[in-house]
Motif scaffolding. Structure first.
Motif, mmCIF file in Angstrom:
data_model
loop_
_atom_site.group_PDB
_atom_site.id
_atom_site.type_symbol
_atom_site.label_atom_id
_atom_site.label_comp_id
_atom_site.label_asym_id
_atom_site.label_seq_id
_atom_site.Cartn_x
_atom_site.Cartn_y
_atom_site.Cartn_z
ATOM 1 N N SER A 296 70.978 46.913 48.700
ATOM 2 C CA SER A 296 71.455 46.604 48.002
ATOM 3 C C SER A 296 72.257 47.332 46.451
ATOM 4 C CB SER A 296 70.643 45.985 47.755
ATOM 5 O OG SER A 296 69.343 46.768 47.226
ATOM 6 N N ARG A 297 73.211 48.234 46.641
ATOM 7 C CA ARG A 297 73.404 49.655 45.579
ATOM 8 C C ARG A 297 74.875 49.085 45.452
ATOM 9 N NH1 ARG A 297 73.675 55.135 47.987
ATOM 10 N NH2 ARG A 297 75.925 55.087 47.073
ATOM 11 N N VAL A 298 74.687 49.245 43.591
ATOM 12 C CA VAL A 298 76.305 48.994 43.352
ATOM 13 C C VAL A 298 76.745 50.847 43.041
ATOM 14 C CG1 VAL A 298 78.058 48.018 41.867
ATOM 15 C CG2 VAL A 298 76.135 46.980 42.655
ATOM 16 N N ASP A 299 77.982 51.352 43.019
ATOM 17 C CA ASP A 299 78.514 52.499 42.414
ATOM 18 C C ASP A 299 79.564 52.077 41.881
ATOM 19 O OD1 ASP A 299 76.467 53.173 44.052
ATOM 20 O OD2 ASP A 299 77.677 54.442 45.720
ATOM 21 N N TYR A 300 79.565 52.156 40.534
ATOM 22 C CA TYR A 300 80.718 52.368 39.344
ATOM 23 C C TYR A 300 80.954 53.768 39.674
ATOM 24 C CZ TYR A 300 83.769 51.126 36.149
ATOM 25 O OH TYR A 300 84.611 51.498 34.561
ATOM 26 N N ARG B 22 70.660 50.098 41.278
ATOM 27 C CA ARG B 22 69.957 49.478 42.071
ATOM 28 C C ARG B 22 68.676 48.946 41.605
ATOM 29 N NH1 ARG B 22 69.606 51.875 48.014
ATOM 30 N NH2 ARG B 22 70.316 54.459 47.638
ATOM 31 N N GLU B 23 69.216 47.333 41.548
ATOM 32 C CA GLU B 23 68.739 46.650 40.592
ATOM 33 C C GLU B 23 68.545 45.516 40.827
ATOM 34 O OE1 GLU B 23 67.738 47.864 36.173
ATOM 35 O OE2 GLU B 23 69.933 48.632 36.571
ATOM 36 N N PRO B 24 68.249 44.058 41.389
ATOM 37 C CA PRO B 24 68.233 42.814 41.409
ATOM 38 C C PRO B 24 69.772 42.565 41.074
ATOM 39 C CG PRO B 24 66.130 42.960 40.249
ATOM 40 C CD PRO B 24 66.716 44.015 39.928
ATOM 41 N N LEU B 25 70.236 41.766 41.646
ATOM 42 C CA LEU B 25 71.478 41.111 41.505
ATOM 43 C C LEU B 25 72.195 40.726 40.173
ATOM 44 C CD1 LEU B 25 72.966 40.004 44.700
ATOM 45 C CD2 LEU B 25 73.357 42.351 44.027
ATOM 46 N N PHE C 182 75.145 43.316 38.366
ATOM 47 C CA PHE C 182 75.543 42.004 37.816
ATOM 48 C C PHE C 182 76.100 42.888 36.344
ATOM 49 C CE2 PHE C 182 77.892 39.334 35.752
ATOM 50 C CZ PHE C 182 79.104 38.955 36.585
ATOM 51 N N ARG C 183 74.980 42.473 35.115
ATOM 52 C CA ARG C 183 75.211 42.283 34.191
ATOM 53 C C ARG C 183 76.082 44.109 33.740
ATOM 54 N NH1 ARG C 183 71.311 38.423 33.294
ATOM 55 N NH2 ARG C 183 69.972 39.905 33.835
ATOM 56 N N ARG C 184 75.321 45.007 34.132
ATOM 57 C CA ARG C 184 75.349 46.729 33.692
ATOM 58 C C ARG C 184 76.547 46.468 34.198
ATOM 59 N NH1 ARG C 184 70.937 50.338 36.059
ATOM 60 N NH2 ARG C 184 72.953 51.337 34.764
ATOM 61 N N ILE C 185 76.988 46.633 35.583
ATOM 62 C CA ILE C 185 78.404 47.071 35.944
ATOM 63 C C ILE C 185 79.931 46.204 35.676
ATOM 64 C CG2 ILE C 185 80.026 46.715 37.989
ATOM 65 C CD1 ILE C 185 77.487 49.346 38.504
ATOM 66 N N GLU D 250 85.192 37.501 38.196
ATOM 67 C CA GLU D 250 84.955 36.868 39.563
ATOM 68 C C GLU D 250 85.369 37.793 40.640
ATOM 69 O OE1 GLU D 250 86.378 33.554 42.057
ATOM 70 O OE2 GLU D 250 85.576 33.998 39.751
ATOM 71 N N VAL D 251 86.485 39.448 40.439
ATOM 72 C CA VAL D 251 86.042 40.060 41.463
ATOM 73 C C VAL D 251 84.678 40.416 41.624
ATOM 74 C CG1 VAL D 251 87.134 42.858 41.620
ATOM 75 C CG2 VAL D 251 88.632 40.764 40.836
ATOM 76 N N LEU D 252 84.334 40.829 40.922
ATOM 77 C CA LEU D 252 83.077 41.268 41.181
ATOM 78 C C LEU D 252 81.816 40.524 41.506
ATOM 79 C CD1 LEU D 252 81.484 44.504 40.049
ATOM 80 C CD2 LEU D 252 80.498 42.946 37.501
ATOM 81 N N VAL D 253 81.718 38.854 41.068
ATOM 82 C CA VAL D 253 80.985 38.165 42.094
ATOM 83 C C VAL D 253 80.997 38.125 43.196
ATOM 84 C CG1 VAL D 253 80.556 35.539 41.769
ATOM 85 C CG2 VAL D 253 80.143 36.976 39.344
ATOM 86 N N ASN D 254 82.573 37.532 43.405
ATOM 87 C CA ASN D 254 82.646 37.698 45.344
ATOM 88 C C ASN D 254 82.369 38.972 45.350
ATOM 89 O OD1 ASN D 254 83.809 35.383 44.840
ATOM 90 N ND2 ASN D 254 86.430 36.088 44.725
ATOM 91 N N ALA D 255 82.660 39.985 45.365
ATOM 92 C CA ALA D 255 82.087 41.421 45.812
ATOM 93 C C ALA D 255 80.460 41.249 46.179
ATOM 94 C CB ALA D 255 82.233 42.596 44.773
ATOM 95 N N LEU D 256 79.640 41.123 45.296
ATOM 96 C CA LEU D 256 78.155 41.514 44.949
ATOM 97 C C LEU D 256 77.463 40.485 45.939
ATOM 98 C CD1 LEU D 256 77.519 42.551 41.812
ATOM 99 C CD2 LEU D 256 77.362 43.322 43.694
#
Length: 182
Positions: A76-80, A102-105, A109-112, A146-152
């Motif tokens: 549950s990590r997102v790399d930008y 590495r935070e709750p979704l 989501f907001r950070r990314i 939309e793209v980010l929500v779908n990815a997560l």
């Protein structure tokens, strides 16, 4: 319900923040006066098992403490990743810069999202009758969202690889790992 998880693995501040946003968006919501336990159960973030309130997968991913996320869902990590240029690793000495989240979704989501929107090129227009310019993103914010929500939301969190959002000079690519068999 997530094996080896306890309700203490959820972050009360993230839950309270979500509740505030929920009330702000809909002041008449029936969840306005709900306590944390009722709120979590109503959202599917926790379930009672033999009288004990336990977090679900959704509960941990949306509201989990950082260490709980790392322990229970290491993927549950997102790399930008910001790549200078139009192809991967064009300059071996200046490959890329990245933000690891590495935070709750709800927070991730907001950070990314904010990082992507801040990086997007903008155009401007001058509205008739107004001396001020109005900035517009070249890409619609709704498409980015939309793209980010779908990815997560549609990825498989059993896979330990992160979701990657890669911003090149001329495009944005999303690499999300949806299934363990891909």
């Amino acid at each position: 319900v997530v094996p080896d998880a306890a309700i203490e693995d959820l972050d009360p501040e993230v839950i309270a923040s979500y509740k505030r946003q929920l009330i702000e968006a809909n002041p008449a919501t029936e969840l306005r006066d709900a306590g944390i336990e009722d709120l979590l159960q109503s959202l599917g973030g926790a379930r009672r098992v033999e009288g004990i309130l336990l977090p679900t997968v959704a509960g941990v991913l949306l509201f989990g403490k950082k260490l709980a996320l790392r322990r229970l869902f290491p993927g549950s990590r997102v790399d930008y990743i910001r790549v200078p240029g139009t192809e991967w690793v064009p300059d071996p000495d200046n490959r890329f810069e990245s933000i690891e989240v590495r935070e709750p979704l709800l927070i991730a989501f907001r950070r990314i999202y904010n990082a992507i929107v801040d990086d997007l090129p903008k155009s401007f227009s001058l509205e008739p009758g107004s001396p001020e310019r109005k900035d517009r993103m070249v890409l619609p914010e709704s498409a980015v969202r939309e793209v980010l929500v779908n990815a997560l939301t549609h990825r498989d969190y059993r896979i330990t690889s992160p979701t990657q959002i890669i911003r090149y000079q001329d495009r944005i690519e999303v690499r999300d790992f949806r299934r363990a068999d891909q």
